[in-house]
Design an enzyme around this catalytic site. Structure first.
Site, PDB file in Angstrom:
ATOM      1  N   THR A 168      19.052 -15.509  24.341  1.00 44.81           N
ATOM      2  CA  THR A 168      16.959 -14.843  24.315  1.00 44.81           C
ATOM      3  C   THR A 168      16.713 -14.689  23.439  1.00 44.81           C
ATOM      4  O   THR A 168      17.502 -14.513  22.290  1.00 44.81           O
ATOM      5  CB  THR A 168      16.775 -13.720  24.935  1.00 44.81           C
ATOM      6  OG1 THR A 168      18.656 -12.540  24.276  1.00 44.81           O
ATOM      7  CG2 THR A 168      17.799 -13.625  26.938  1.00 44.81           C
TER       8      THR A 168
ATOM      9  N   GLU B 179      13.869  -8.186  25.253  1.00 42.79           N
ATOM     10  CA  GLU B 179      14.357 -10.057  25.121  1.00 42.79           C
ATOM     11  C   GLU B 179      13.798 -11.030  26.217  1.00 42.79           C
ATOM     12  O   GLU B 179      13.640 -10.456  27.024  1.00 42.79           O
ATOM     13  CB  GLU B 179      16.384  -9.460  25.380  1.00 42.79           C
ATOM     14  CG  GLU B 179      17.031  -9.368  24.259  1.00 42.79           C
ATOM     15  CD  GLU B 179      18.181  -8.944  24.295  1.00 42.79           C
ATOM     16  OE1 GLU B 179      18.914  -9.904  24.085  1.00 42.79           O
ATOM     17  OE2 GLU B 179      18.794  -8.193  25.305  1.00 42.79           O
TER      18      GLU B 179
END
Length: 315
Positions: free
Chosen positions: A212, A260
């Site tokens: 991420t 994220e």
């Protein structure tokens, strides 16, 4: 579009213009009505259009510590205003000294001496000057003295968002905070966006097979409620379908709240140090702690599948 920060940045030979003033946080659909009206009126009169806004938010100066979560940073607002046809944006530094400027002095120093206003376009509840003492009635009287028109536009639009409440920045912030990003998008006319630089986190996503981009968001950003969302990760002009996680990562006893974004079906991305934007399309589920790592991985795979479907339908 020209961008000025402070009255001293306005060109000395600046002629007459059509002006609208406000914080315009989010540039939502109500704001768009006013700004479009100002742009259209400017074109009718053959003069440029100017949006006047403030930094920081006036409430932070008048009541320190009360800065509201921001729906869009100033550079994003300027982009949105440019898309509406605005010719110039003036960002006035809002200081304690500036907050003490009387409505009459504001009219002279900003609208008359610097912007040479030919017309001023505002919403019905517009307030300005020290202690917000100025209103559209006072502004209209000043226009008769200094030769500018005042046009009032009803900015109140309603829809399904917020149960039919009039669209406003306050309502949008509330919906974002509740995780209702679809309601917020109805008001904004586009998905809610957060921006920031990608920084190194714990890198657990990479270890789990779902790397991420950990976005260090800008100060005072309005961040959606904790949970998983479908949306897009914007990098260097490219919009990539994304599964977005907001929260403290309770699976690993995290304490810091993060945003994220996992770029779906993309491999080998190196985004560290890049400024990115994350658009929130739809809420998928709340934040949760799972009984095992295997259960977490199974849910993450399901989240990605669901996010892919939602973005595909939206596209």
């Amino acid at each position: 579009m020209q961008r000025w920060r402070g009255l001293e940045d306005i060109p000395e030979d600046w002629g007459r213009s059509v002006v609208t003033i406000g914080s315009y946080d989010g540039v939502h659909r109500g704001h768009q009505l006013i700004i479009r009206h100002a742009v259209d009126r400017a074109r009718e009169l053959g003069v440029p259009s100017v949006v006047v806004t403030f930094d920081p938010h006036p409430s932070e100066v008048v009541r320190p510590g009360s800065h509201p979560p921001l729906l869009a940073p100033h550079h994003r607002r300027a982009e949105l205003m440019a898309d509406l046809g605005v010719d110039a944006v003036l960002i006035l530094p809002f200081t304690t000294e500036f907050s003490k400027l009387s409505p009459a002095d504001f009219v002279v120093k900003v609208l008359v001496d610097k912007l040479h206003a030919k017309a001023v376009v505002e919403g019905p509840n517009f307030r300005f000057g020290h202690k917000a003492a100025g209103n559209v009635e006072f502004l209209t009287e000043q226009g008769k003295v200094y030769d500018f028109e005042v046009e009032v536009v009803d900015l109140y639009v309603r829809g399904e968002a917020g149960g039919g409440e009039p669209f406003s920045s306050t309502l949008t912030r509330r919906l974002v905070a509740e995780g209702d990003v679809e309601g917020a998008a109805e008001i904004l006319g586009r998905p809610h966006r957060v921006e920031g630089v990608v920084v190194r986190g714990a890198q657990r996503g990479r270890e789990l097979g779902f790397p991420t981009a950990n976005v260090e968001t800008l100060p005072h950003t309005a961040i959606p409620a904790d949970g998983v969302y479908a949306g897009w990760l914007h990098v260097a002009g490219e919009a990539m379908p994304a599964a977005i996680s907001v929260g403290t990562n309770p699976q690993f006893d995290g304490t810091e709240r993060t945003v994220e974004a996992y770029a779906i079906d993309r491999v080998g991305l190196d985004l560290y140090g890049l400024h990115v934007a994350v658009d929130f399309l739809a809420y998928v589920r709340g934040q949760a702690k799972f009984e095992s790592l295997e259960a977490l991985l199974e849910q993450m795979a399901e989240d990605v599948k669901r996010c892919r479907e939602l973005v595909t339908v939206a596209d």
